[in-house]
Design a protein around this motif. Structure first.
Motif, mmCIF file in Angstrom:
data_model
loop_
_atom_site.group_PDB
_atom_site.id
_atom_site.type_symbol
_atom_site.label_atom_id
_atom_site.label_comp_id
_atom_site.label_asym_id
_atom_site.label_seq_id
_atom_site.Cartn_x
_atom_site.Cartn_y
_atom_site.Cartn_z
ATOM 1 N N MET A 1 -27.917 42.882 67.959
ATOM 2 C CA MET A 1 -26.654 43.344 67.400
ATOM 3 C C MET A 1 -26.019 42.200 66.604
ATOM 4 O O MET A 1 -25.993 41.053 67.023
ATOM 5 C CB MET A 1 -25.728 43.785 68.521
ATOM 6 N N MET A 2 -25.471 42.536 65.457
ATOM 7 C CA MET A 2 -24.888 41.538 64.573
ATOM 8 C C MET A 2 -23.389 41.413 64.834
ATOM 9 O O MET A 2 -22.705 42.399 65.053
ATOM 10 C CB MET A 2 -25.140 41.970 63.123
ATOM 11 N N GLN A 3 -22.870 40.183 64.794
ATOM 12 C CA GLN A 3 -21.447 39.965 65.027
ATOM 13 C C GLN A 3 -20.636 40.096 63.740
ATOM 14 O O GLN A 3 -19.513 40.584 63.762
ATOM 15 C CB GLN A 3 -21.233 38.588 65.643
ATOM 16 N N ALA A 4 -21.179 39.637 62.599
ATOM 17 C CA ALA A 4 -20.480 39.743 61.317
ATOM 18 C C ALA A 4 -20.509 41.193 60.838
ATOM 19 O O ALA A 4 -21.368 41.977 61.244
ATOM 20 C CB ALA A 4 -21.135 38.839 60.283
ATOM 21 N N VAL A 5 -19.571 41.554 59.986
ATOM 22 C CA VAL A 5 -19.523 42.906 59.419
ATOM 23 C C VAL A 5 -20.483 42.974 58.234
ATOM 24 O O VAL A 5 -20.352 42.222 57.270
ATOM 25 C CB VAL A 5 -18.087 43.264 58.973
ATOM 26 N N ALA A 6 -21.464 43.859 58.320
ATOM 27 C CA ALA A 6 -22.471 43.981 57.264
ATOM 28 C C ALA A 6 -21.843 44.542 55.986
ATOM 29 O O ALA A 6 -21.063 45.493 56.034
ATOM 30 C CB ALA A 6 -23.610 44.869 57.726
ATOM 31 N N THR A 7 -22.178 43.930 54.861
ATOM 32 C CA THR A 7 -21.702 44.403 53.556
ATOM 33 C C THR A 7 -22.833 44.986 52.723
ATOM 34 O O THR A 7 -22.588 45.595 51.692
ATOM 35 C CB THR A 7 -21.045 43.245 52.770
ATOM 36 N N THR A 8 -24.077 44.783 53.157
ATOM 37 C CA THR A 8 -25.239 45.280 52.422
ATOM 38 C C THR A 8 -26.439 45.273 53.348
ATOM 39 O O THR A 8 -26.342 44.906 54.516
ATOM 40 C CB THR A 8 -25.515 44.398 51.171
ATOM 41 N N ARG A 9 -27.570 45.663 52.812
ATOM 42 C CA ARG A 9 -28.852 45.543 53.512
ATOM 43 C C ARG A 9 -29.770 44.705 52.633
ATOM 44 O O ARG A 9 -29.678 44.770 51.410
ATOM 45 C CB ARG A 9 -29.469 46.908 53.794
ATOM 46 N N ILE A 10 -30.628 43.914 53.287
ATOM 47 C CA ILE A 10 -31.499 43.029 52.526
ATOM 48 C C ILE A 10 -32.957 43.252 52.896
ATOM 49 O O ILE A 10 -33.264 43.803 53.954
ATOM 50 C CB ILE A 10 -31.142 41.546 52.744
ATOM 51 N N SER A 11 -33.842 42.809 52.008
ATOM 52 C CA SER A 11 -35.277 42.731 52.277
ATOM 53 C C SER A 11 -35.652 41.258 52.252
ATOM 54 O O SER A 11 -35.135 40.493 51.433
ATOM 55 C CB SER A 11 -36.078 43.458 51.200
ATOM 56 N N ILE A 12 -36.555 40.870 53.129
ATOM 57 C CA ILE A 12 -37.051 39.499 53.149
ATOM 58 C C ILE A 12 -38.409 39.503 52.461
ATOM 59 O O ILE A 12 -39.302 40.262 52.837
ATOM 60 C CB ILE A 12 -37.150 38.957 54.577
ATOM 61 N N LEU A 13 -38.543 38.656 51.436
ATOM 62 C CA LEU A 13 -39.768 38.571 50.648
ATOM 63 C C LEU A 13 -40.470 37.274 50.979
ATOM 64 O O LEU A 13 -39.836 36.220 51.076
ATOM 65 C CB LEU A 13 -39.438 38.620 49.156
ATOM 66 N N ARG A 14 -41.791 37.335 51.144
ATOM 67 C CA ARG A 14 -42.551 36.153 51.541
ATOM 68 C C ARG A 14 -43.920 36.192 50.880
ATOM 69 O O ARG A 14 -44.460 37.249 50.644
ATOM 70 C CB ARG A 14 -42.705 36.149 53.057
ATOM 71 N N GLY A 15 -44.468 35.025 50.599
ATOM 72 C CA GLY A 15 -45.832 34.935 50.102
ATOM 73 C C GLY A 15 -45.914 34.381 48.696
ATOM 74 O O GLY A 15 -44.954 34.412 47.937
ATOM 75 N N THR A 16 -47.084 33.834 48.379
ATOM 76 C CA THR A 16 -47.339 33.291 47.053
ATOM 77 C C THR A 16 -48.734 33.707 46.605
ATOM 78 O O THR A 16 -49.566 34.131 47.405
ATOM 79 C CB THR A 16 -47.255 31.749 47.039
ATOM 80 N N THR A 17 -48.967 33.581 45.317
ATOM 81 C CA THR A 17 -50.267 33.844 44.724
ATOM 82 C C THR A 17 -50.509 32.791 43.652
ATOM 83 O O THR A 17 -49.605 32.040 43.309
ATOM 84 C CB THR A 17 -50.331 35.270 44.139
ATOM 85 N N THR A 18 -51.693 32.754 43.113
ATOM 86 C CA THR A 18 -52.023 31.808 42.057
ATOM 87 C C THR A 18 -52.287 32.584 40.779
ATOM 88 O O THR A 18 -53.052 33.561 40.781
ATOM 89 C CB THR A 18 -53.270 30.982 42.439
ATOM 90 N N ASP A 19 -51.656 32.161 39.673
ATOM 91 C CA ASP A 19 -51.861 32.851 38.402
ATOM 92 C C ASP A 19 -53.140 32.370 37.719
ATOM 93 O O ASP A 19 -53.879 31.537 38.245
ATOM 94 C CB ASP A 19 -50.634 32.714 37.492
ATOM 95 N N ALA A 20 -53.411 32.899 36.526
ATOM 96 C CA ALA A 20 -54.638 32.583 35.784
ATOM 97 C C ALA A 20 -54.744 31.099 35.438
ATOM 98 O O ALA A 20 -55.841 30.592 35.193
ATOM 99 C CB ALA A 20 -54.695 33.424 34.517
ATOM 100 N N TYR A 21 -53.635 30.384 35.419
ATOM 101 C CA TYR A 21 -53.630 28.959 35.079
ATOM 102 C C TYR A 21 -53.661 28.057 36.318
ATOM 103 O O TYR A 21 -53.582 26.842 36.203
ATOM 104 C CB TYR A 21 -52.396 28.627 34.234
ATOM 105 N N GLY A 22 -53.738 28.655 37.493
ATOM 106 C CA GLY A 22 -53.780 27.881 38.720
ATOM 107 C C GLY A 22 -52.424 27.510 39.275
ATOM 108 O O GLY A 22 -52.333 26.757 40.241
#
Length: 110
Positions: A1-22
């Motif tokens: 249970m959260m003590q602060a009053v929620a003003t929005t909802r969030i998503s947590i993003l994680r992870g990396t990848t390597t592009d064509a240039y490394g």
């Protein structure tokens, strides 16, 4: 249970990848979605000894439930506005009676 009053909802993003240039790039892989959060953006006027010209620095703080799986390597997406923030720090106050919310120090990236 959260003590602060929620003003929005969030998503947590994680992870990396390597592009064509490394080069490493962040991925937008959500590890959690729909997390209630109290998210506020603020600004502060700052000066330094080297540069006395005042600058306006914007920053954001979020509070999320105590057991949320979030680290300072993650990114957070505000599900209401679509804004993405990088998580600079995760902290919590010590309280023997209840488990307090986590505080996320955020920097807006989009």
């Amino acid at each position: 249970m959260m003590q602060a009053v929620a003003t929005t909802r969030i998503s947590i993003l994680r992870g990396t990848t390597t592009d064509a240039y490394g080069d490493e790039q962040d991925t937008d892989t959500p590890v959690a979605t729909g997390i209630p959060a109290s998210l506020t953006e603020q600004s502060r006027r700052v000066t330094t000894r080297d540069d006395p010209t005042p600058r306006i620095v914007r920053y954001a703080i979020a509070r999320v439930p105590a057991r949320t799986d979030v680290t300072d390597q993650d990114r957070v997406r505000d599900e209401r506005t679509g804004a993405i923030y990088s998580v600079d720090a995760v902290s919590s106050m010590a309280n023997p009676a209840v488990t307090p919310d986590l505080r996320l120090d955020l920097r807006r990236t989009t």
